[in-house]
Design an enzyme around this catalytic site. Sequence first.
Site, short mmCIF file in Angstrom:
data_model
loop_
_atom_site.label_atom_id
_atom_site.label_comp_id
_atom_site.label_asym_id
_atom_site.label_seq_id
_atom_site.Cartn_x
_atom_site.Cartn_y
_atom_site.Cartn_z
N TYR A 58 -2.81 -12.33 -10.30
CA TYR A 58 -4.08 -13.04 -10.13
C TYR A 58 -4.21 -14.18 -11.14
CZ TYR A 58 -5.30 -8.71 -7.61
OH TYR A 58 -5.32 -7.64 -6.76
N HIS A 144 2.55 -3.25 -7.27
CA HIS A 144 1.85 -4.24 -6.46
C HIS A 144 2.72 -4.73 -5.30
CE1 HIS A 144 -1.17 -7.85 -6.83
NE2 HIS A 144 -1.37 -7.11 -5.75
#
Length: 328
Positions: A58, A144
Amino acid sequence: MSAPESSAASTRLTVPRLGYGAANVGNLFRELSDDESWAVLDAAWDSGIRYFDTAPHYGLGLSERRLGAFLQTKPRDEYVLSTKVGRLLRPNPEHDGGLDTANDFHVPDDLQRVWDFSASGISASLDESRERLGIERIDLLYLHDPERHDLDLALAEALPALEQLRADGQVAAVGIGSMVSDALAACVRSADLDLIMVAGRYTLLEQPAAADVLPACRETGTGIVAASVFNSGLLASNEPRRDGRYEYGQLPDELWERLLRIARVCAEHGVPLPAAAIQFPLQSADAVRSVVVGGSRPAQLTQNAEYAALEIPGALWEELAAEGLIPA
């Protein structure tokens, strides 16, 4: 509506029922200043949110840095913190002053993401996240998007590495985060995971995870954190828009018709569509422990917390189930 925060025997961590996903403070879709990001996090905290999720992905570490700076001002025992591994951040030799907009983040692309599912790579990712966050104790570590790199390698190397970090006391709980049901189910059945983050696959609009992920979680005692419950924003307002974004493309006609039917039922019961979207995963499946929502404006966080606490009549869920819009 009520749901236990944690009840599975194998779950080693209690997660609050509402969390904040901090991709937006990593400049997802648009740039936020440090002050604007702080105001968003402040609103989340003031609204009672005590679970915060982030990732190196992010904003190429920006989300972790901003979230960490904020949480350093709060008592450590009052919140749950998760981040993710699998992508290391390394200098980008091709950086020429551009932005990371190819990944939807408005940050300089002076770093690049490098996949690494090895035990050393997973350990390095955790250490580097701690440094960016400025917080030593990370409660929950997700692998992830393993299917975007190599799911077989994830099963063979990355998940055992996560289990070892937990065994060594480096983190309290481990899991994976993905928007692909097959990958989620395969990982749940192959490793001793505490929690998985199911992104967009178990929502008021569509529930593909109900076919394979939920049964796997029930069998193994693995908890679920439901993310992307607004389906790219389609469920974020009472009046859906036909031109709304659906993941990476246009909204299919059949989903649009389904969305209109859901919105009609909610309106008939006087329930805001976003409130039903937030509460649906928690009330419909015992395995779901928490719902994580995003937001780039303080008012959004305040409103989402109010929606999460809103009393919703059981008749709404009964009618949605009777019409085949949610599992019975």
